[in-house]
Scaffold this active site. Structure first.
Site, PDB file in Angstrom:
ATOM      1  CD  GLU A  13      -2.818  -1.428   2.525  1.00  0.00           C
ATOM      2  OE1 GLU A  13      -2.483  -0.385   3.555  1.00  0.00           O
ATOM      3  OE2 GLU A  13      -3.553  -2.346   2.635  1.00  0.00           O
ATOM      4  N   PRO A  14       1.613   1.431  -1.123  1.00  0.00           N
ATOM      5  CG  PRO A  14       2.476   1.662  -3.103  1.00  0.00           C
ATOM      6  CD  PRO A  14       1.619   0.876  -2.085  1.00  0.00           C
ATOM      7  N   GLY A  15       1.643   5.023  -0.722  1.00  0.00           N
ATOM      8  CA  GLY A  15       0.885   6.491  -0.951  1.00  0.00           C
ATOM      9  C   GLY A  15       1.805   7.590  -1.291  1.00  0.00           C
ATOM     10  CB  CYS A  39      -3.409  33.657  14.962  1.00  0.00           C
ATOM     11  SG  CYS A  39      -3.222  34.633  16.457  1.00  0.00           S
ATOM     12  CE1 TYR A  41      -1.271  10.787   4.825  1.00  0.00           C
ATOM     13  CE2 TYR A  41       1.258  10.420   4.079  1.00  0.00           C
ATOM     14  CZ  TYR A  41       0.176   9.976   4.409  1.00  0.00           C
ATOM     15  OH  TYR A  41      -0.147   8.622   4.431  1.00  0.00           O
TER      16      TYR A  41
END
Length: 463
Positions: A316-318, A391, A421
């Site tokens: 499962e490479p992402g 902030c 991500y």
């Protein structure tokens, strides 16, 4: 030297580090960065900043690399490998389509990700559903969509999935395919929060005390479920293949333990993902062909030792597919010298984004690099910190970097390796609008995820 003096002391632009930047990235003699033949000044004018610029050709090349490397490595063992693109890294309808066109399946971990994969036309049989706390509706939708696997994460979930299968009319002649997520105790990953195979965390069922074996046996007790195999994921941003090899040995041992106890030999093992990329020039991405060969060798040896057939393998490479495809382009705003505790001066370079489009530095102390993207800049550099507009004092994009001394408001700053991500973990903190994702390929650019608008924000606010 004054900024004006520094501006006169130009130098040739530094070359791009190929292992950090997208395949199509180039830099002209005057220091302008281009992606897929389009310079970033044009992209900034056309699409605004901040913006994620995604090299479609690079994404496709990385997808093919995984499929080809693992297919070639495992074919001599008489088995095949399914490569699931980990949608949590970044998922959109276009990306899901690209993944499938390049021979990948799609791994999802929420109902929303499942909806995107289905909207992209990915067949249910080529989708997996993860999640440590799936809702009843997510489970029911996965069963309705006939996903190729539901990865169960707890004893309670085994019973819930079985109940949902029965409610959907599934029986032993048409069972729901499941895998059991196992925590193997193998610690790997660049930060505690992304090391996911140690026992003291929320994912999976531990090997300790025979728990994983009991869970696999429990699935076999439900005729409406089909046990495809066991699943494991040991962490993220791992750059050493040894941890994957140890994990594979452990999982094959569990497979044989179940076989000895029940007579059932699981047809498949999912070894997860977590393959590392280079975020900075001093990092080395994992070598995919070498990883595939090493894993195939370990699995062949262990299966020979155990006297068992080689299982079908899935991975499962992402991040390792999408991470290095994308550059975030910012516009520089306030540039402010600050005298710090040791008496030295650090230049704070503020950009028009920050932790809302890249939370990883705040979450994981993640490191990135950057370069001035619209011109060469001065030969003289200064110690700088790239910060966002939010902030929060922790709103830091890059904690420490050397930048041209004449960097100024209006300049473009490009941060590579933000494909994973970045957009998928983006937020509206301070009601900042999330940036668009712009795909570039062969001199063409198109928006695949549009920039948010104030109307989008206000549409959710019912007053």
């Amino acid at each position: 030297m004054s900024a004006a003096g520094a501006a006169q002391a130009q130098t040739a632009p530094a070359p791009l580090e190929a292992h950090v930047w997208p395949l199509s990235a180039t830099v002209s003699d005057d220091g302008v960065l281009s992606l897929a033949g389009i310079d970033v000044t044009t992209l900034a004018e056309d699409f605004g900043t901040p913006a994620y610029i995604l090299d479609e050709g690079h994404f496709r090349a990385r997808a093919r690399l995984f499929v080809e490397s693992f297919t070639q490595a495992f074919a001599p063992l008489g088995t095949s490998v399914d490569v699931y693109y980990a949608g949590k890294s970044f998922l959109s309808v276009a990306v899901a389509k690209w993944a499938r066109e390049e021979g990948l399946r799609v791994d999802t971990c929420t109902g929303g990700e499942l909806a995107v994969a289905l909207r992209a036309g990915v067949p249910g049989a080529e989708i997996g559903l993860h999640g440590n706390n799936k809702s009843d509706s997510e489970i029911a939708r996965a069963i309705e969509a006939r996903v190729g696997r539901i990865v169960v994460d707890s004893f309670a979930e085994i019973e819930r999935v079985a109940a949902a299968a029965r409610a959907a009319g599934r029986t032993a002649t048409d069972p729901v395919p499941v895998m059991v997520r196992v925590t193997t105790g193998i610690h790997a990953g660049g930060h505690e929060f992304i090391s996911t195979a140690h026992e003291d965390q929320k994912f999976g069922i531990s090997l300790a005390g025979g728990q994983a074996l009991a869970a696999l046996t429990a699935v076999l007790g439900h005729p409406e479920l089909e046990l495809l195999g066991a699943h494991t994921h040991i962490g993220s941003q791992i750059q050493d293949a040894e941890a994957f090899e140890v994990n594979a040995r452990t999982m094959l041992g569990l497979r044989e333990d179940l076989h000895a106890a029940t007579g059932y030999l699981m047809p498949e093992l999912d070894l997860g993902g977590g393959y590392g990329i280079a975020y900075t020039p001093d990092e080395t991405p994992i070598d995919v062909p070498s990883l595939a060969r090493d894993l195939a060798g370990v699995i062949a040896d262990v299966c020979t030792e155990l006297g068992t057939t080689v299982p079908r393998i899935s991975i499962e490479p992402g991040r390792a597919i999408v991470g290095s495809t994308t550059v975030t382009v910012y516009t520089v705003g306030v540039v402010k010298p600050v005298t710090i505790d040791d008496g030295s001066v650090r230049l704070y370079v503020s950009v028009d984004g920050g932790m809302s489009d890249n939370i990883r530095p705040a979450l994981y102390d993640a490191r990135y690099t950057a370069r001035l993207a619209n011109r060469t800049g001065s030969a003289q550099t200064v110690r700088a910190r790239v910060v966002g507009k939010h902030c929060e004092s922790g709103d830091i994009v890059i904690s420490d970097i050397a930048l041209p001394a004449d960097i100024a408001p209006g300049d473009l700053l490009a941060v590579p390796a933000t494909g994973a991500y970045g957009r998928s973990m983006a937020s509206n903190y301070n009601h900042v609008l999330r940036p668009p994702v712009v795909a570039v390929d062969a001199g063409q650019a198109r928006v695949i995820v549009r920039r948010e608008t104030e109307d989008d924000l206000l549409a959710l606010d019912l007053g």
